[in-house]
Design an enzyme around this catalytic site. Structure first.
Site, mmCIF file in Angstrom:
data_model
loop_
_atom_site.group_PDB
_atom_site.id
_atom_site.type_symbol
_atom_site.label_atom_id
_atom_site.label_comp_id
_atom_site.label_asym_id
_atom_site.label_seq_id
_atom_site.Cartn_x
_atom_site.Cartn_y
_atom_site.Cartn_z
ATOM 1 N N LYS A 135 0.851 -1.199 0.000
ATOM 2 C CA LYS A 135 0.000 0.000 0.000
ATOM 3 C C LYS A 135 0.888 1.251 0.000
ATOM 4 O O LYS A 135 2.074 1.175 0.358
ATOM 5 C CB LYS A 135 -0.913 -0.016 1.217
ATOM 6 C CG LYS A 135 -0.180 0.003 2.554
ATOM 7 C CD LYS A 135 -1.092 -0.385 3.712
ATOM 8 C CE LYS A 135 -0.334 -0.369 5.027
ATOM 9 N NZ LYS A 135 -1.064 -1.075 6.090
ATOM 10 N N ARG B 242 -10.421 -0.007 15.128
ATOM 11 C CA ARG B 242 -10.434 0.750 13.877
ATOM 12 C C ARG B 242 -11.400 0.029 12.956
ATOM 13 O O ARG B 242 -12.502 -0.298 13.382
ATOM 14 C CB ARG B 242 -8.988 0.799 13.339
ATOM 15 C CG ARG B 242 -8.681 1.930 12.424
ATOM 16 C CD ARG B 242 -7.221 1.906 11.960
ATOM 17 N NE ARG B 242 -6.861 0.678 11.231
ATOM 18 C CZ ARG B 242 -5.687 0.442 10.694
ATOM 19 N NH1 ARG B 242 -4.736 1.333 10.784
ATOM 20 N NH2 ARG B 242 -5.436 -0.677 10.049
ATOM 21 N N TYR C 11 15.297 30.677 6.600
ATOM 22 C CA TYR C 11 14.054 31.245 7.130
ATOM 23 C C TYR C 11 14.093 31.297 8.660
ATOM 24 O O TYR C 11 14.532 30.333 9.309
ATOM 25 C CB TYR C 11 12.867 30.366 6.750
ATOM 26 C CG TYR C 11 12.374 30.528 5.332
ATOM 27 C CD1 TYR C 11 11.822 31.732 4.891
ATOM 28 C CD2 TYR C 11 12.422 29.451 4.452
ATOM 29 C CE1 TYR C 11 11.344 31.852 3.588
ATOM 30 C CE2 TYR C 11 11.946 29.568 3.155
ATOM 31 C CZ TYR C 11 11.409 30.771 2.730
ATOM 32 O OH TYR C 11 10.936 30.874 1.453
ATOM 33 N N MET D 283 11.292 24.425 1.495
ATOM 34 C CA MET D 283 10.547 23.548 0.574
ATOM 35 C C MET D 283 11.482 22.800 -0.370
ATOM 36 O O MET D 283 11.272 21.613 -0.653
ATOM 37 C CB MET D 283 9.539 24.386 -0.218
ATOM 38 C CG MET D 283 8.510 23.562 -0.964
ATOM 39 S SD MET D 283 7.321 24.557 -1.878
ATOM 40 C CE MET D 283 6.403 25.376 -0.590
HETATM 41 C C1 LIG Z 1 -0.290 -2.048 6.757
HETATM 42 C C2 LIG Z 1 -0.848 -3.337 7.196
HETATM 43 C C3 LIG Z 1 -0.017 -4.448 7.417
HETATM 44 C C4 LIG Z 1 1.483 -4.395 7.334
HETATM 45 O O1 LIG Z 1 2.005 -4.015 8.572
HETATM 46 P P1 LIG Z 1 3.594 -4.018 8.794
HETATM 47 O O2 LIG Z 1 3.757 -3.610 10.207
HETATM 48 O O3 LIG Z 1 4.139 -3.008 7.854
HETATM 49 O O4 LIG Z 1 4.048 -5.384 8.506
HETATM 50 C C5 LIG Z 1 -0.623 -5.646 7.727
HETATM 51 N N1 LIG Z 1 -1.948 -5.746 7.836
HETATM 52 C C6 LIG Z 1 -2.785 -4.691 7.649
HETATM 53 C C7 LIG Z 1 -4.244 -4.872 7.793
HETATM 54 C C8 LIG Z 1 -2.256 -3.455 7.334
HETATM 55 O O5 LIG Z 1 -3.087 -2.407 7.169
#
Ligand SMILES: *Cc1c(COP(=O)(O)O)cnc(C)c1O
Length: 380
Positions: A41, A139, A271, A319
């Site tokens: 992701k 969550r 800055y 930036m």
């Molecule tokens: C992002 C995610 C992972 C991966 O977690 P890591 O700590 O990077 O291995 C696994 N399961 C879910 C549901 C996630 O959202």
């Protein structure tokens, strides 16, 4: 190698051989009897989802995990054939995208289940889904005490096939809270029993992220979901000294000195005039800034490597530019390499080092390396 393109020298090097080695080392440590899902992701935590997935598929990864269907579509267009799980489910209107791209969505609410089943029925198809149980993350996911009811309700949708059940740990990386991880596993087992009661034949049972898979052998189900471990973000996964696979960083952020200037003692830099030279100084201007993901919070805190030596960031990171005090270096020149994340000679700056200075984790540091920074792959 591709033909050289004239460009700003700020790049993010991605070592795909290290990525592959991290996968092999993780599999060796965790065990060959499990299936492996690579979590790619957010553009593989900033490492380049397509290139990382291509390499990992060739290395034998069984599944890929993305956050949103858009990311799954990107992988399909790049030719990824392995099954792809959409961890964050899908949004209304994306049902046909999920079906037509052969993506497996995670489902945890009945309205989404209904709309997906409906869309599948309209195509005369059945769609595989995985159900996520919230066992304590608080969550996304079906609350564990509602799992039995949800399982029964799902049976009313004729065009859905529940092929996986999963949960996600909140504190698998924190041994002081292992009791809570054990509680999450127990709640998951109850939910699993409820799904078995309504006769779902689940092929994939998964709980573990990287810290779960490495530190909690009982959490491995029959598939583990690895993100951080693959990218070598070890410090964010394991407490210091804990047993685990030998992992190597995959991403390095590098640039080159664009300008050098001599600044007398007592001048202010950048800055806000947050740094005043305490001696006659040589200052290197590096074309990297917070728009590249080199956070402004690193101002006057971080270090970088020039000619294998550690030099401080001085003044505000802006930036597009960052200033380094290179007064103590002997033969520094324009175009010398600057390592902001990565190793140079015996010295190394990790994403976790920057994260500590920023009050965050290495995951956020690599995710935030922006699209303006070209990813340059080795081992492609
Ligand atoms: C992002 C995610 C992972 C991966 O977690 P890591 O700590 O990077 O291995 C696994 N399961 C879910 C549901 C996630 O959202």
């Amino acid at each position: 190698m591709s033909a050289p393109i004239a460009r700003r020298p700020t790049i993010c090097e991605i070592n795909l051989d290290n990525l592959a080695e991290n996968f092999r080392a993780s599999r060796q440590f965790i065990g060959p009897e499990y299936k492996y899902m690579a979590i790619v992701k957010a553009d593989a935590y900033g490492h380049g989802a397509v290139e990382c997935s291509n390499r990992l598929e060739a290395e034998g990864v069984d599944w890929f995990g993305v956050a949103i269907p858009e990311e799954g579509v990107e992988l399909r267009r790049a030719g990824i054939r392995a099954p792809i799980l959409c961890l964050g489910s899908f949004w209304h209107g994306q049902e046909t995208i999920v079906i037509d791209n052969d993506l497996t969505p995670v489902v945890f609410d009945i309205e989404k289940a209904a709309s997906l089943s409906h869309a599948a029925a309209a195509r005369g198809q059945t769609v595989d889904i995985h159900v996520k149980i919230d066992t304590g993350m608080g969550r996304v996911g079906v609350r564990h005490d509602e799992a039995a009811r949800f399982a029964k309700h799902l049976t009313t949708f004729g065009n859905l096939n529940v092929t996986g059940l999963m949960t996600h740990f909140a504190v698998a990386d924190d041994p002081r809270q292992d009791e809570f991880t054990v509680t999450q596993m127990a709640r998951f087992d109850e939910a699993l029993a409820a799904f078995h009661d309504v006769a779902y034949r689940l092929e994939i049972i998964d709980l573990a992220n990287s810290p779960g898979a490495i530190s909690h052998p009982q959490s491995r189900g029959n598939l583990v979901r690895l993100g951080g471990a693959l990218y070598g973000l070890l410090d964010d996964i394991l407490p210091p000294g804990a047993e685990g696979p030998n992992l190597k960083p995959v991403a390095s952020l590098r640039s080159r000195i664009a300008y050098l200037k001599n600044v007398p003692k007592g001048d202010d830099l950048g800055y806000g005039r947050t740094f005043t030279t305490k001696r006659d100084s040589q200052i290197a201007l590096v074309p990297v800034g917070y728009a590249d993901g080199y956070a402004r919070g690193l101002s006057n805190k971080a270090s970088a490597l020039v000619n294998e030596q550690i030099v401080p960031v001085v003044g505000r990171v802006s930036m597009d530019w960052t200033l380094l005090d290179v007064t103590d270096l002997d033969h520094v020149r324009v175009d010398d390499q600057v390592t902001l994340i990565g190793s140079d000679g015996a010295n190394e700056i990790t994403a976790a080092d920057l994260a500590r200075q920023l009050g965050t984790i290495g995951y956020e540091v690599t995710c935030c390396i922006s699209a303006r920074v070209p990813r340059v792959f080795t081992g492609l």
